[in-house]
Design an enzyme around this catalytic site. Structure first.
Site, PDB file in Angstrom:
ATOM      1  N   ASP A   1      -4.193  67.210  96.011  1.00 16.93           N
ATOM      2  CA  ASP A   1      -4.441  65.732  95.940  1.00 16.93           C
ATOM      3  C   ASP A   1      -4.683  65.163  94.511  1.00 16.93           C
ATOM      4  O   ASP A   1      -4.381  64.020  94.252  1.00 16.93           O
ATOM      5  CB  ASP A   1      -5.772  65.353  96.891  1.00 16.93           C
ATOM      6  CG  ASP A   1      -5.723  65.496  98.258  1.00 16.93           C
ATOM      7  OD1 ASP A   1      -4.635  65.182  98.808  1.00 16.93           O
ATOM      8  OD2 ASP A   1      -6.682  65.848  98.840  1.00 16.93           O
TER       9      ASP A   1
ATOM     10  N   ASN B   1      -4.019  76.320  96.189  1.00 12.76           N
ATOM     11  CA  ASN B   1      -4.513  76.694  97.552  1.00 12.76           C
ATOM     12  C   ASN B   1      -3.926  77.770  98.085  1.00 12.76           C
ATOM     13  O   ASN B   1      -2.871  78.285  97.642  1.00 12.76           O
ATOM     14  CB  ASN B   1      -4.443  75.231  98.121  1.00 12.76           C
ATOM     15  CG  ASN B   1      -3.209  74.987  98.787  1.00 12.76           C
ATOM     16  OD1 ASN B   1      -2.692  75.609  99.456  1.00 12.76           O
ATOM     17  ND2 ASN B   1      -2.999  73.714  98.266  1.00 12.76           N
TER      18      ASN B   1
HETATM   19  O1  PMT Z   1       0.737  77.679 104.945  1.00 10.08           O
HETATM   20  P1  PMT Z   1       0.078  78.510 106.042  1.00 10.08           P
HETATM   21  O2  PMT Z   1      -0.548  79.645 105.122  1.00 10.08           O
HETATM   22  O3  PMT Z   1       0.967  78.852 107.274  1.00 10.08           O
HETATM   23  O4  PMT Z   1      -1.217  77.518 106.617  1.00 10.08           O
HETATM   24  C1  PMT Z   1      -0.645  76.423 107.428  1.00 10.08           C
HETATM   25  C2  PMT Z   1      -1.660  75.209 106.674  1.00 10.08           C
HETATM   26  C3  PMT Z   1      -3.128  75.519 106.896  1.00 10.08           C
HETATM   27  C4  PMT Z   1      -1.419  74.660 105.373  1.00 10.08           C
HETATM   28  C5  PMT Z   1      -1.100  73.783 107.622  1.00 10.08           C
HETATM   29  O5  PMT Z   1      -1.231  74.408 109.011  1.00 10.08           O
HETATM   30  C6  PMT Z   1      -1.584  72.588 107.395  1.00 10.08           C
HETATM   31  O6  PMT Z   1      -2.995  72.341 108.090  1.00 10.08           O
HETATM   32  N1  PMT Z   1      -1.440  71.798 106.329  1.00 10.08           N
HETATM   33  C7  PMT Z   1      -1.804  70.546 105.855  1.00 10.08           C
HETATM   34  C8  PMT Z   1      -2.650  70.952 104.724  1.00 10.08           C
HETATM   35  C9  PMT Z   1      -3.202  69.845 103.917  1.00 10.08           C
HETATM   36  O7  PMT Z   1      -3.037  69.663 102.701  1.00 10.08           O
HETATM   37  O8  PMT Z   1      -3.731  69.020 104.573  1.00 10.08           O
HETATM   38  P2  PMT Z   1      -4.745  67.740 104.355  1.00 10.08           P
HETATM   39  O9  PMT Z   1      -5.506  67.202 105.381  1.00 10.08           O
HETATM   40  O10 PMT Z   1      -5.236  67.775 102.765  1.00 10.08           O
HETATM   41  O11 PMT Z   1      -3.414  66.565 104.141  1.00 10.08           O
HETATM   42  C10 PMT Z   1      -3.073  65.776 105.401  1.00 10.08           C
HETATM   43  C11 PMT Z   1      -1.695  65.485 105.337  1.00 10.08           C
HETATM   44  O12 PMT Z   1      -1.198  64.614 104.293  1.00 10.08           O
HETATM   45  C12 PMT Z   1      -0.881  66.904 105.459  1.00 10.08           C
HETATM   46  O13 PMT Z   1       0.349  66.552 106.255  1.00 10.08           O
HETATM   47  C13 PMT Z   1      -0.278  66.879 103.978  1.00 10.08           C
HETATM   48  O14 PMT Z   1       0.999  67.599 103.954  1.00 10.08           O
HETATM   49  C14 PMT Z   1      -0.272  65.466 103.466  1.00 10.08           C
HETATM   50  N2  PMT Z   1      -0.465  65.347 102.124  1.00 10.08           N
HETATM   51  C15 PMT Z   1      -1.607  65.492 101.661  1.00 10.08           C
HETATM   52  C16 PMT Z   1      -1.629  65.085 100.183  1.00 10.08           C
HETATM   53  C17 PMT Z   1      -0.739  64.477  99.611  1.00 10.08           C
HETATM   54  N3  PMT Z   1      -0.958  64.248  97.938  1.00 10.08           N
HETATM   55  N4  PMT Z   1       0.490  64.254  99.979  1.00 10.08           N
HETATM   56  C18 PMT Z   1       0.814  64.626 101.299  1.00 10.08           C
HETATM   57  O15 PMT Z   1       1.627  64.513 101.915  1.00 10.08           O
END
Ligand code: PMT
Length: 419
Positions: free
Chosen positions: A295, A227
């Site tokens: 994911d 991503n």
């Molecule tokens: O890196 P930059 O360019 O500065 O951009 C910042 C950002 C947009 C990446 C950051 O601000 C952000 O939003 N990060 C979370 C991105 C994400 O994957 O979000 P999600 O909604 O898919 O996941 C939710 C949470 O679960 C996140 O804390 C993620 O780290 C965590 N996760 C998700 C999937 C997984 N398999 N394991 C996880 O721990």
């Protein structure tokens, strides 16, 4: 004498303590730097320190006799140890070994340096230096916490290559960095002007683990799923936590950013590697999952480059779920205060709120990544913090600002909620 750094430390009486670490050879350079600022410098060495650097070297650099023993009648006749403890405005120990930290944390007075530290009313700072495993040992970390409670300021340690061949957090900050941090530590007391914000050390003694950047999930030797995360948001958070005194491990996906000073960085590629690196740094006090973790990953990774079919048929990839890192951390028995991010393109707060509950987080940072100029890759960002209190979801919005400033505001909020 006027200091080349400005008023800086001119006239300040600094007692430089040196204990038995290989970094002691850098203390000679530190003594020179301190002298150059116009400070009066006297050196006290532990017995072990003298195996790494001679008192004569420090005497030549400071122009003062170097003290090494509590039981030296001649030296005591010149300036007794209590007099020396009262003489100092600042006690700066560099390097401070794990053993010296343990002795100071428990109030020992079994040599000259520890005795002076008990007898002084001076401002006390130390630059720890030791092997990375010794630094991460719970006993050392508990001693670091205790020293913080006793009023010590810890400068570092730094991360990187170690003399023993290991890599990690534990090496002494470079002398220039020690001097810079010493000057900024003294800033609020030297400058009464209201515009100068006192440096916050509200994370001193805390262990913080942060994930940042994307993960890459290999499909074959040349292709991967990923991503647009640049790592900027996670790196900004790591920098703020380190500046505020935390010992920070930054588990980073592939990015092109430089590591913030004083931060231990562990580079990983896939989500599975990221989870293993995070677990290797547990337990900690605060975990922030800012990484954009894939994911899903390929059910099997092709040994050779996947070949295009000769006809027009498409390609179906079989994907399997990756472990959820932030939920795994939140599910631990010794769970830290756990903060997740939620990158959403629609119904931001509803989706973020459900992740807050499902992943059993203490706080979630909702990031609308559909908005122009914020989110993935940009220098600016805007977020809404969500958390539960009295069975109600609470919210606090932080407006668009540079990621460095936003990281400070997010950490302010987290600190106010840390147990
Ligand atoms: O890196 P930059 O360019 O500065 O951009 C910042 C950002 C947009 C990446 C950051 O601000 C952000 O939003 N990060 C979370 C991105 C994400 O994957 O979000 P999600 O909604 O898919 O996941 C939710 C949470 O679960 C996140 O804390 C993620 O780290 C965590 N996760 C998700 C999937 C997984 N398999 N394991 C996880 O721990």
């Amino acid at each position: 004498m006027v200091s080349p750094l400005g008023p800086g430390l001119a006239g300040t009486r600094i007692l430089l303590g040196i204990s038995a670490g290989i970094a002691a050879y850098k203390s000679a350079h530190l003594a020179r730097l301190l002298k150059k600022t116009g400070a009066e410098v006297r050196v006290v060495m532990t017995e072990g320190a003298q195996a790494f650097i001679t008192p004569l070297t420090l005497q030549a650099l400071t122009g003062e006799p170097v003290r090494t023993s509590l039981l030296d009648p001649e030296a005591e006749a010149g300036m007794g140890h209590i007099e020396l403890a009262k003489w100092a405005d600042i006690i700066l120990i560099a390097p401070a070994t794990a053993d010296l930290m343990a002795r100071l944390a428990h109030g020992h007075a079994d040599d000259l340096l520890t005795t002076l530290c008990l007898a002084t009313e001076a401002r006390c700072l130390m630059a720890p230096a030791m092997n990375q495993a010794m630094w991460r040992h719970p006993a050392t970390l508990a001693n670091a916490d205790r020293l913080g409670e006793l009023g010590w300021t810890l400068l570092g340690p730094d991360a990187g290559d170690q003399a023993c061949g290991d890599v990690g957090l534990g090496r002494m900050l470079e002398p220039e960095a020690i001097l810079a941090q010493l000057l900024s530590e003294l800033e609020p007391t030297r400058d009464e002007s209201p515009e100068v914000m006192p440096l916050q050390r509200d994370l001193a003694g805390r262990r913080v683990v942060i994930t940042a950047g994307p993960t890459r999930e290999a499909l074959d030797p040349v292709r991967y799923l990923s991503n647009h995360s640049s790592g900027k948001m996670g790196y900004a958070l790591a920098a703020v936590c380190a500046e505020r005194g935390a010992s920070v491990s930054l588990v980073s996906g592939p990015v092109t950013l430089t590591t913030p000073p004083g931060v231990e960085r562990i580079d990983v590629t896939s989500a599975t590697e990221m989870l293993a690196a995070v677990e290797s740094r547990m337990p900690c006090d605060l975990f922030i999952g800012c990484a954009a973790v894939a994911d899903y990953r390929a059910a099997s990774i092709g040994e050779h480059k996947l070949k295009k079919a000769n006809d027009d048929s498409g390609l179906t990839l079989e994907l399997v779920r990756n472990p959820d890192i932030v939920a795994t951390v939140a599910g631990r028995e010794d769970r830290p205060f756990t903060v997740g991010f939620a990158a959403e393109t629609q119904t931001l707060e509803a989706h973020a709120g459900s992740k807050l509950e499902r992943k059993r987080l203490d706080l979630i940072v909702a990031n609308d990544v559909s908005r122009e100029g914020i989110g993935f890759g940009s220098d600016d960002n805007a977020v809404t913090l969500l958390w539960k209190a009295h069975d109600q979801t609470q919210r606090h919005s932080l407006p668009v600002q540079p990621k460095a400033a936003l990281a400070g505001a997010i950490i302010d909020h987290i600190v106010s909620r840390l147990p």
